[in-house]
Design an enzyme around this catalytic site. Structure first.
Site, PDB file in Angstrom:
ATOM      1  CG  ASP A   1     -26.365 -24.390  41.141  1.00  0.00           C
ATOM      2  OD1 ASP A   1     -27.425 -24.176  40.519  1.00  0.00           O
ATOM      3  OD2 ASP A   1     -25.348 -24.839  40.590  1.00  0.00           O
TER       4      ASP A   1
ATOM      5  CG  HIS B   1     -30.024 -20.135  41.152  1.00  0.00           C
ATOM      6  ND1 HIS B   1     -30.648 -21.310  41.512  1.00  0.00           N
ATOM      7  CD2 HIS B   1     -28.728 -20.464  40.885  1.00  0.00           C
ATOM      8  CE1 HIS B   1     -29.777 -22.307  41.442  1.00  0.00           C
ATOM      9  NE2 HIS B   1     -28.611 -21.824  41.079  1.00  0.00           N
TER      10      HIS B   1
END
Length: 296
Positions: A75, A273
């Site tokens: 991320d 994610h």
């Protein structure tokens, strides 16, 4: 190895990787990024600029008595890892990127790009820009907000494709209005949620959110890197159900030019994610195979 987490996480997001990497013979350190957990939390928003985060990473490597390291980020951590390698190539000799693809610096001012997204709705990155605004939504119920945010971006709990996108909010609404409720993703136990929530309840969210508030400052600070490829040996791992890999598909397609040292690009089916937590066994296998292939 230096492992760098993203938002809103901590060193704990690497809990499945640390013992496997150690068992494979590597020395791995997972940090709390500046503003998170047990790390420092300066009051000045500008103290969270990328130049300072890269300096933190170099300082950790030096403090551990090493001259160089392989850096792996997820991320925001992927962006921090890439910029660390661009700015300090003698220190960071190989780069692993998880979830967020590498895209060279340059282009329009980031705040202007994000402000144009969503039409009548507001993109979450834009909502995070004004100090205090996102904190007012999150901090009254940190645990509940985190549970919803994690679920919204996990493959097994994310909203259906035809549901309102949880990355956006109505101008008079809240992001959490679109988060799934009532079920945690399979990778997140109640204990795991307690760990994350406990740290943010103790520290607040300002330090973590200040990373988003430095995008325009980074755009100015790092202008000399505009268009620069990342030349070190690299690997990318993404989830096919992750908005990051879908929105940035063109960046992945450009890897032969932008990541000339890339040795593997892995897109995992039915994965969202939170990739190293959703699919730890596959991520561990990919990382250890990649590490074994690197020059000594």
């Amino acid at each position: 190895m230096l492992l760098v987490h993203g938002f809103p996480e901590s060193w704990y997001s690497w809990r499945h990787q640390l013992p496997v990497l150690a068992a494979a013979g590597y020395r791995a350190a997972a940090i709390d990024v500046r503003g998170y957990g047990r790390s420092s939390r300066p009051g000045d928003v500008a103290a969270y600029r990328m130049l300072d985060l890269v300096a933190d990473n170099v300082a950790v490597v030096r403090a551990l008595g090493e001259e160089s390291a392989v850096i792996v980020g997820h991320d925001w951590g992927a962006t921090i890892a890439a910029d660390s390698a661009l700015l300090e190539p003698e220190v960071f000799r190989a780069v692993g990127l998880l979830s967020v693809p590498y895209a060279p610096h340059g282009g329009p001012r980031p705040s202007e790009v994000f402000a144009r997204m969503g039409g009548d709705e507001e993109f979450y990155v834009s909502r995070f820009q004004r100090p205090g605004r996102a904190e007012a939504e999150i901090e009254p119920d940190v645990r509940g907000w985190l549970a919803g945010f994690y679920a919204a971006m996990s493959a097994d709990t994310m909203p259906a494709p035809d549901a309102p996108d949880p990355h956006f909010a109505g101008r008079d609404g809240a992001l959490r209005d679109r988060f799934p409720a009532g079920r945690l993703p399979a990778w997140l136990s109640e204990h795991d949620l307690d760990v994350y929530a406990g740290e943010f309840e103790r520290t607040g969210l300002t330090g973590a959110l200040n990373r988003y508030r430095n995008m325009d400052r980074d755009w100015e600070d790092l202008a000399a890197l505009d268009g620069a490829p990342l030349t070190q040996p690299s690997v990318f791992i993404g989830g096919r159900s992750d908005a990051s890999t879908m929105w940035l598909a063109d960046a992945i397609d450009a890897y032969p030019t932008t990541l000339p040292g890339l040795t593997g690009c892995h897109l995992l089916d039915d994965c969202g994610h939170w990739i190293q937590q959703e699919r730890p066994a596959e991520v561990n296998r990919i990382l250890t195979d990649w590490l074994a292939s690197l020059p000594a």
